[in-house]
Design an enzyme around this catalytic site. Structure first.
Site, PDB file in Angstrom:
ATOM      1  N   ALA A 129     -51.856  71.701  33.897  1.00  0.00           N
ATOM      2  CA  ALA A 129     -52.309  70.740  34.902  1.00  0.00           C
ATOM      3  C   ALA A 129     -52.011  71.272  36.298  1.00  0.00           C
ATOM      4  O   ALA A 129     -50.988  70.935  36.914  1.00  0.00           O
ATOM      5  CB  ALA A 129     -51.646  69.387  34.676  1.00  0.00           C
ATOM      6  N   LEU A 130     -52.935  72.088  36.810  1.00  0.00           N
ATOM      7  CA  LEU A 130     -52.793  72.682  38.135  1.00  0.00           C
ATOM      8  C   LEU A 130     -53.905  72.223  39.076  1.00  0.00           C
ATOM      9  O   LEU A 130     -53.658  71.772  40.189  1.00  0.00           O
ATOM     10  CB  LEU A 130     -52.789  74.211  38.028  1.00  0.00           C
ATOM     11  CG  LEU A 130     -52.753  75.000  39.339  1.00  0.00           C
ATOM     12  CD1 LEU A 130     -51.410  74.800  40.049  1.00  0.00           C
ATOM     13  CD2 LEU A 130     -53.002  76.489  39.088  1.00  0.00           C
ATOM     14  N   THR A 131     -55.161  72.335  38.644  1.00  0.00           N
ATOM     15  CA  THR A 131     -56.312  72.082  39.513  1.00  0.00           C
ATOM     16  C   THR A 131     -56.372  70.628  39.974  1.00  0.00           C
ATOM     17  O   THR A 131     -56.123  69.703  39.195  1.00  0.00           O
ATOM     18  CB  THR A 131     -57.611  72.450  38.783  1.00  0.00           C
ATOM     19  OG1 THR A 131     -57.565  73.825  38.425  1.00  0.00           O
ATOM     20  CG2 THR A 131     -58.826  72.201  39.642  1.00  0.00           C
ATOM     21  N   GLU A 132     -56.730  70.455  41.246  1.00  0.00           N
ATOM     22  CA  GLU A 132     -56.872  69.133  41.840  1.00  0.00           C
ATOM     23  C   GLU A 132     -58.194  69.041  42.597  1.00  0.00           C
ATOM     24  O   GLU A 132     -58.852  70.066  42.831  1.00  0.00           O
ATOM     25  CB  GLU A 132     -55.703  68.860  42.800  1.00  0.00           C
ATOM     26  CG  GLU A 132     -54.350  68.857  42.136  1.00  0.00           C
ATOM     27  CD  GLU A 132     -53.234  68.476  43.114  1.00  0.00           C
ATOM     28  OE1 GLU A 132     -53.553  68.168  44.288  1.00  0.00           O
ATOM     29  OE2 GLU A 132     -52.065  68.493  42.701  1.00  0.00           O
ATOM     30  N   GLY A 136     -58.215  74.089  43.988  1.00  0.00           N
ATOM     31  CA  GLY A 136     -58.748  74.729  42.790  1.00  0.00           C
ATOM     32  C   GLY A 136     -58.156  76.109  42.623  1.00  0.00           C
ATOM     33  O   GLY A 136     -57.008  76.274  42.217  1.00  0.00           O
ATOM     34  N   ILE A 162     -58.924  69.374  33.590  1.00  0.00           N
ATOM     35  CA  ILE A 162     -57.781  69.866  32.816  1.00  0.00           C
ATOM     36  C   ILE A 162     -58.193  70.071  31.358  1.00  0.00           C
ATOM     37  O   ILE A 162     -58.443  69.109  30.625  1.00  0.00           O
ATOM     38  CB  ILE A 162     -56.593  68.894  32.924  1.00  0.00           C
ATOM     39  CG1 ILE A 162     -56.238  68.654  34.393  1.00  0.00           C
ATOM     40  CG2 ILE A 162     -55.405  69.440  32.144  1.00  0.00           C
ATOM     41  CD1 ILE A 162     -55.975  69.921  35.189  1.00  0.00           C
ATOM     42  N   GLY A 346     -87.867  86.156  25.747  1.00  0.00           N
ATOM     43  CA  GLY A 346     -89.045  85.513  26.328  1.00  0.00           C
ATOM     44  C   GLY A 346     -88.924  84.006  26.280  1.00  0.00           C
ATOM     45  O   GLY A 346     -87.836  83.433  26.427  1.00  0.00           O
ATOM     46  N   GLU A 370     -59.877  79.700  36.141  1.00  0.00           N
ATOM     47  CA  GLU A 370     -58.789  80.657  36.333  1.00  0.00           C
ATOM     48  C   GLU A 370     -59.057  81.585  37.514  1.00  0.00           C
ATOM     49  O   GLU A 370     -58.709  82.768  37.494  1.00  0.00           O
ATOM     50  CB  GLU A 370     -58.495  81.410  35.039  1.00  0.00           C
ATOM     51  CG  GLU A 370     -58.012  80.460  33.948  1.00  0.00           C
ATOM     52  CD  GLU A 370     -57.451  81.149  32.722  1.00  0.00           C
ATOM     53  OE1 GLU A 370     -56.945  82.277  32.845  1.00  0.00           O
ATOM     54  OE2 GLU A 370     -57.511  80.550  31.643  1.00  0.00           O
TER      55      GLU A 370
END
Length: 389
Positions: A129-132, A136, A162, A346, A370
């Protein structure tokens, strides 16, 4: 504390593990890709089989029930995982990768004893749980806070995208420290069980591709955890841990991308050999052969790049430029290979029933998580100039 680097599985034993994984992926998972896509979930029997094979802990230490594979071996397995729906690997990827490696490299003995064994056995799924919303690829904009209260920590904030959060038992959570004057504003990392009061798991994200992989927002509303939840017991560990595990994860993603690219190449060659236009297999047309040649060249170069980055990460000679350069090259190259695969097919390549249509959508995410391709360029450029100064 630093992550172990000694190889504990010899080449012969590892070859057996790799062969088992390859057989399982191609014989058990590939035939069920349509089922995974249609149900947007990994079938329970595949999850159970993955746990029985030790895939939830293949990169975790043997002393805690894992297989103890090192990054060079991890890369070889990632080539195999990338050959099928990427959501299958996502199910156990955080245990072995960015979440699990925080514990392996920085956890206290008690934290490792508590969490690594159930993670290795598949009884516990851990999320990173890092990204907010405003933080990012660059965590410096993080808004989540952890306030020291004298008997523990109170965590508040929101995390986004997450992976595995809807399935998770443990959130490896990053937050800025409050209430500790000498460390005010620094990033710490905490172990937060998802059953803790105040943890709110949002609805499952609806994504462009990678059906079967789950992610969601996570909200921390006055979440109280004890002092033992602080990873390593030190408030200054968080940023260092995040950068270390993300660098390792970038090597893994590089190899995962090349596994997908190999599948796209194989699908392109197989289709070109049987699809006929004007009575002639399209694979006999020079323009089609040129596309196949470009795909093959990128796959060969990308695999070599991922292996080189893994070797240098393992011996410690390069844990900055190599992982970022490899992720940049391999994920961008895999995108090109998947695009060419659709072109080789195609109009058929645009149809949902064709594997290359899914590959085209699945691969797009690899250039984002990441650390985006743009962030990798900044890291490589900065490090090159730093070395020259």
């Amino acid at each position: 504390m630093s992550a172990p680097t000694a190889q504990v599985v010899d080449d012969q034993d590892f070859a057996h593990v790799r062969d088992q994984v390859r057989e399982f992926v191609r014989d058990a998972v590939v035939p069920r890709e349509r089922e995974i896509a249609d149900t947007d979930t990994i079938p329970e029997d595949l999850r159970a089989a993955a746990a029985d094979m030790g895939l939830f802990g293949y990169a975790l230490p043997q002393e805690y029930g894992g297989l103890g594979l090192v990054i060079t071996q991890d890369v070889e397995l990632a080539f195999e995982f990338g050959y099928t729906a990427l959501s299958f690997r996502s199910l156990f990827g955080t245990n072995n990768g960015i979440a699990g490696q925080v514990l392996v490299g920085y956890g206290t003995d008690e934290q490792k004893k508590t969490w690594l064994e159930p993670m290795a056995e598949g009884r516990c799924i851990a999320s990173f749980a890092l990204t907010e919303p405003e933080a990012g690829s660059d965590p410096s904009g993080m808004r989540a806070t952890a306030r020291w209260t004298g008997d523990g920590w109170v965590i508040d904030g929101q995390k986004r995208y997450i992976t595995n959060a809807p399935l998770s038992d443990l959130l490896v959570t990053f937050a800025k420290v409050r209430g500790v004057p000498e460390s005010e504003g620094r990033i710490a990392v905490f172990l937060v069980p998802t059953t803790t009061a105040g943890v709110i798991i949002g609805p499952k994200d609806q994504k462009m591709g990678q059906a079967g992989a789950t992610s969601s927002e996570v909200t921390f509303d006055g979440v109280h955890v004890g002092p033992e939840a602080l990873v390593s017991g030190e408030v200054d560990t968080g940023f260092r841990a995040a950068m270390s595990v993300l660098a390792r994860g970038r090597v893994h993603i590089s190899a995962l991308a090349m596994g997908l690219a190999q599948r796209a190449l194989d699908e392109s060659v197989a289709y070109s050999a049987v699809n006929r236009q004007g009575g002639v297999p399209t694979g006999e047309r020079q323009l089609v052969q040129a596309m196949l040649a470009e795909q093959a060249s990128l796959v060969m170069a990308g695999k070599a790049c991922a292996r080189e980055a893994a070797a240098r990460y393992l011996d410690g000679s390069d844990r900055r430029i190599g992982p970022s350069a490899a992720k940049l090259f391999c994920t961008e190259s895999a995108g090109r290979v998947a695009d060419l695969a659709v072109q080789v097919h195609g109009g058929a390549g645009y149809m949902r029933e064709m594997p290359v249509e899914r590959l085209y959508r699945d691969v797009r995410l690899l250039r984002l998580y990441e650390g985006t391709s743009e962030i990798q360029k900044l890291i490589v450029g900065r490090e090159l100039m730093r070395a020259a100064s």
